[in-house]
Structure formats: structure tokens, C-alpha cells
Design an enzyme around this catalytic site. Structure first.
Site, PDB file in Angstrom:
ATOM      1  N   GLU A  99       0.789  -1.159  -0.037  1.00 25.41           N
ATOM      2  CA  GLU A  99      -0.033   0.122  -0.084  1.00 25.41           C
ATOM      3  C   GLU A  99       0.870   1.198   0.048  1.00 25.41           C
ATOM      4  O   GLU A  99       0.786   2.187   0.861  1.00 25.41           O
ATOM      5  CB  GLU A  99      -0.998  -0.200   1.089  1.00 25.41           C
ATOM      6  CG  GLU A  99      -2.102  -1.124   1.159  1.00 25.41           C
ATOM      7  CD  GLU A  99      -3.043  -1.064   2.261  1.00 25.41           C
ATOM      8  OE1 GLU A  99      -3.043  -0.294   2.995  1.00 25.41           O
ATOM      9  OE2 GLU A  99      -3.851  -1.949   2.189  1.00 25.41           O
TER      10      GLU A  99
ATOM     11  N   GLU B  24      -5.430 -10.404  -1.404  1.00 27.45           N
ATOM     12  CA  GLU B  24      -6.235 -10.435  -0.391  1.00 27.45           C
ATOM     13  C   GLU B  24      -7.835 -10.213  -0.709  1.00 27.45           C
ATOM     14  O   GLU B  24      -8.549  -9.519  -0.138  1.00 27.45           O
ATOM     15  CB  GLU B  24      -5.657  -9.129   0.301  1.00 27.45           C
ATOM     16  CG  GLU B  24      -4.444  -8.878   0.862  1.00 27.45           C
ATOM     17  CD  GLU B  24      -4.037  -7.539   1.644  1.00 27.45           C
ATOM     18  OE1 GLU B  24      -5.000  -6.892   2.108  1.00 27.45           O
ATOM     19  OE2 GLU B  24      -2.875  -7.379   1.713  1.00 27.45           O
TER      20      GLU B  24
HETATM   21  C1  XIL Z   1      -6.057  -5.970   8.246  1.00 25.17           C
HETATM   22  C2  XIL Z   1      -6.348  -7.373   9.013  1.00 25.17           C
HETATM   23  O1  XIL Z   1      -7.333  -7.999   8.291  1.00 25.17           O
HETATM   24  C3  XIL Z   1      -7.004  -6.743  10.329  1.00 25.17           C
HETATM   25  O2  XIL Z   1      -7.092  -7.921  11.065  1.00 25.17           O
HETATM   26  C4  XIL Z   1      -5.931  -5.932  10.995  1.00 25.17           C
HETATM   27  O3  XIL Z   1      -6.455  -5.238  12.324  1.00 25.17           O
HETATM   28  C5  XIL Z   1      -5.659  -4.770  10.223  1.00 25.17           C
HETATM   29  O4  XIL Z   1      -5.017  -5.092   8.811  1.00 25.17           O
HETATM   30  N1  XIL Z   1      -4.804  -4.449   3.578  1.00 25.17           N
HETATM   31  C6  XIL Z   1      -3.756  -5.122   4.013  1.00 25.17           C
HETATM   32  C7  XIL Z   1      -3.833  -5.983   5.144  1.00 25.17           C
HETATM   33  O5  XIL Z   1      -2.810  -5.178   3.394  1.00 25.17           O
HETATM   34  O6  XIL Z   1      -2.904  -6.018   5.988  1.00 25.17           O
HETATM   35  C8  XIL Z   1      -5.139  -5.295   6.195  1.00 25.17           C
HETATM   36  O7  XIL Z   1      -5.337  -6.495   7.218  1.00 25.17           O
HETATM   37  C9  XIL Z   1      -6.274  -5.263   5.187  1.00 25.17           C
HETATM   38  C10 XIL Z   1      -6.077  -4.232   4.266  1.00 25.17           C
END
Ligand code: XIL
Length: 328
Positions: A128, A243
Site C-alpha cells: 500500500e 487479499e
Molecule cells: C488487516 C487485518 O485483516 C486486520 O485483522 C488488522 O486489524 C488490520 O489489517 N490491507 C492489508 C492488510 O494489506 O494487511 C489489512 O489487514 C487489510 C487491508
């Protein structure tokens, strides 16, 4: 059938992010990963916050347990993540000298990749980093790493990762890369620029992760995604969906409406990605609606349960998961 039921290398591996919290409390949870996954991703356990509560001590216990679970069952692990604007412990953000920040970052990447060498073969080195809205915010997103090191933190991290584990495959992972519209065109263009810049500097990048946090009511730009995938391919860089989940906060109605809308956007995502060739992997951000970040961050506006993941809260597969299983 995936996971144990599938021959290695038969097609595109499927994976999902797992959370240590539910391993002991919910036996069906672990089983769902073993039933379906070729790849298991520690969801939060390899983030700085989890690994490094203090500067001097690493805490690998949770990550070890998940990587061991994958390894003992003959599955791969994917590493998430070294550089991110979020989940940084306070002690890191208090480092204000650039040379010290660079040292801490490179040492971190070396220590973590060293520990998991041979066990974690793919890493989200940078997560990100693209500006949320490049038209208004510039190219890269504001973060501690941007403030202290500027844009060079990206090549620094990839170079450190390549040195730390020459056999690991190194990925830049980001969101909002699949939709229709100027903002998304810009974000895709920035990803391609970063790949070219790294390559021009002789720094290795192997893959791009399209996170795939889809919205059930937002159109995928299939041709743009196909072009993006082909451009990456021509640069020698692979693509994975990293994801995947479906945000259904704007959908009216019940499970049928939610699942029908999700099936459309997941189908379109696969179509755009596969148009450029097989992706390296398809990974979802969890396995069951029982545990997902989506209802915490983007709950249904009508208060009904969200249905973001491949299996529902009772571990029944969604139509879009059936589609993925047919396609991979
Ligand atoms: C999120 C997790 O799912 C949660 O459990 C945590 O509290 C915060 O992070 N993009 C990403 C992930 O790259 O690392 C994020 O994961 C969701 C969005």
C-alpha cells in the site's frame, strides 16, 4: 478441491490469510484452511507491530506457529509485510534520523527473511505505497517511511529483501488496481512506473499483488486489468490476487442478493486477470465470514451480516468460491 486434495503445480494455487486467534478456539477454522489452501498467509503475525514490540526483541512465536502449520501440512506460506504505513510500533515512528531509519528497516528485513528462509518463499516487501488518490496526493502515499526516507524507501526495501533471501520472490502489493475510472488508471500507471524504475536501477521485483478488496457494487475494468497484466508480463513480473474479499455494505437484501453481486465482481476480476495469463496465486483475506475485518471497518448499512469471504459463517461455500475452484 484444493489443498491436500490437489496435485502440486496442477494449476493456480489457492490460498487464504489465517489468524492465530482462532486456531485453538475453533477447530473447523483450521480445518477449512487445510481443506482448501495451497498457500497460508499469516494475516497480522508478520507485521512489525506483532514481530517487534520493542526495538531489541523480536517475537516470532505467533508467526512461527502459522508457518509451521503450513510446513507440517505441505503448504506454502506467503509473507505479509515488511513496509507498510500501518501497524508500526511507536518506537519506530519516534526514529527521526534518515540513516537510522534506513538501518532499522534493512536490519528488520534481513532478520525476518533470514528466519523464514526456505519456508516463506514469497514476500510482500512493500504494501500500500501508492497514493490513495494520486490526482490530489502525488505519487506515493504519506507514511512514516515516506516522511523519513522519501520515495527511496521502496528501492531500499527491495534491495534489502533481495540480499536477505535471493531465492524468495519479492512482491509489491496494493489495493484499488482493478476498478474503472481515472483514479484507478493512475494507480495502475504508478505501479508500472515503480516496476520500471526498480528494474532500471538493477533492483529485483518479481511480482505485483492485486489485493482485490472488491466492492459488490463497483465495476471492475476488465480490459484495463487485462492490459495492466500484459504490461506486467512484458516486464517479466507476475501477478497474484493477494487479499480477495467482497465489501457488500451497499447491497440491499439478504444472502442471495449479496452472493449474486459478489459473484459478478469476482467473476469480472478473474476474467481481467486471466486475460493476461494465469496469475501466480489467488489468495483470499480470510476463509470464513465468521472472522473478517470487513464488518469492523465497513459494516452493512442495513445492519445485516456481511458476507465477504469464500465460506459463510457456517463454513458453507459461496457461489463465487465455486467459481474460483472451477477456474484455478
Ligand atoms: C488487516 C487485518 O485483516 C486486520 O485483522 C488488522 O486489524 C488490520 O489489517 N490491507 C492489508 C492488510 O494489506 O494487511 C489489512 O489487514 C487489510 C487491508
Amino acid at each position: 478441491p484444493f489443498g491436500s486434495a490437489r496435485a502440486a503445480g496442477s494449476a493456480v494455487p489457492f490460498g487464504a490469510a489465517i489468524q492465530i486467534e482462532y486456531l485453538d478456539s475453533d477447530p473447523a477454522y483450521t480445518q477449512a484452511f487445510l481443506d482448501h489452501c495451497d498457500i497460508i498467509v499469516p494475516m497480522n503475525e508478520l507485521k512489525w507491530e506483532a514481530l517487534r514490540p520493542t526495538r531489541d526483541a523480536f517475537d516470532f512465536a505467533s508467526a512461527d506457529r502459522l508457518v509451521d502449520l503450513a510446513q507440517k501440512n505441505g503448504r506454502r506460506s506467503h509473507g505479509h509485510t515488511h513496509v507498510w504505513w500501518n501497524a508500526l510500533p511507536g518506537w519506530v515512528e519516534r526514529i527521526s534520523a534518515a540513516d537510522e531509519a534506513e538501518r532499522v528497516l534493512t536490519e528488520h528485513i534481513e532478520a525476518v527473511m533470514d528466519r523464514y528462509r526456505g519456508r516463506v518463499e514469497t514476500w510482500d516487501v512493500v504494501n500500500e505505497v501508492i497514493a490513495h488518490d494520486p490526482a490530489n496526493e502525488g505519487v506515493l502515499r504519506d507514511s512514516y517511511w515516506m516522511r523519513v526516507l522519501g520515495a527511496r524507501h521502496v528501492p531500499i526495501a527491495f534491495a534489502a529483501a533481495a540480499r536477505a533471501d535471493p531465492s524468495a520472490r519479492l512482491i509489491l502489493n496494493d489495493y484499488d488496481l482493478e476498478f474503472a475510472g481515472d483514479r484507478y488508471d493512475r494507480r495502475r500507471a504508478i505501479v508500472l512506473d515503480i516496476v520500471r524504475q526498480l528494474q532500471d536501477a538493477g533492483i529485483r521485483i518479481d511480482g505485483i499483488g492485486i489485493q482485490g478488496h472488491l466492492y459488490a457494487d463497483q465495476a471492475i475494468d476488465i480490459p484495463a486489468l487485462a492490459r495492466f497484466g500484459r504490461e506486467l508480463k512484458s516486464l517479466g513480473v507476475f501477478l497474484q490476487i493477494s487479499e480477495l474479499d467482497v465489501i457488500d455494505w451497499n447491497i440491499d437484501g439478504g444472502p442471495e442478493e449479496q452472493d449474486a453481486a459478489a459473484l459478478v465482481v469476482v467473476g469480472d476480476l478473474l476474467e481481467g486477470v486471466f486475460a493476461a495469463g494465469r496469475p501466480d496465486a489467488v489468495i483470499t483475506w480470510g476463509m470464513t465470514d465468521r472472522y473478517s475485518w470487513i464488518p469492523d471497518v465497513m459494516p452493512r448499512r442495513d445492519g445485516k451480516p456481511s458476507r465477504p469471504l469464500p465460506l459463510d459463517a457456517d463454513y458453507r461455500p459461496k457461489p463465487w468460491f465455486d467459481l474460483i475452484r472451477r477456474r484455478l
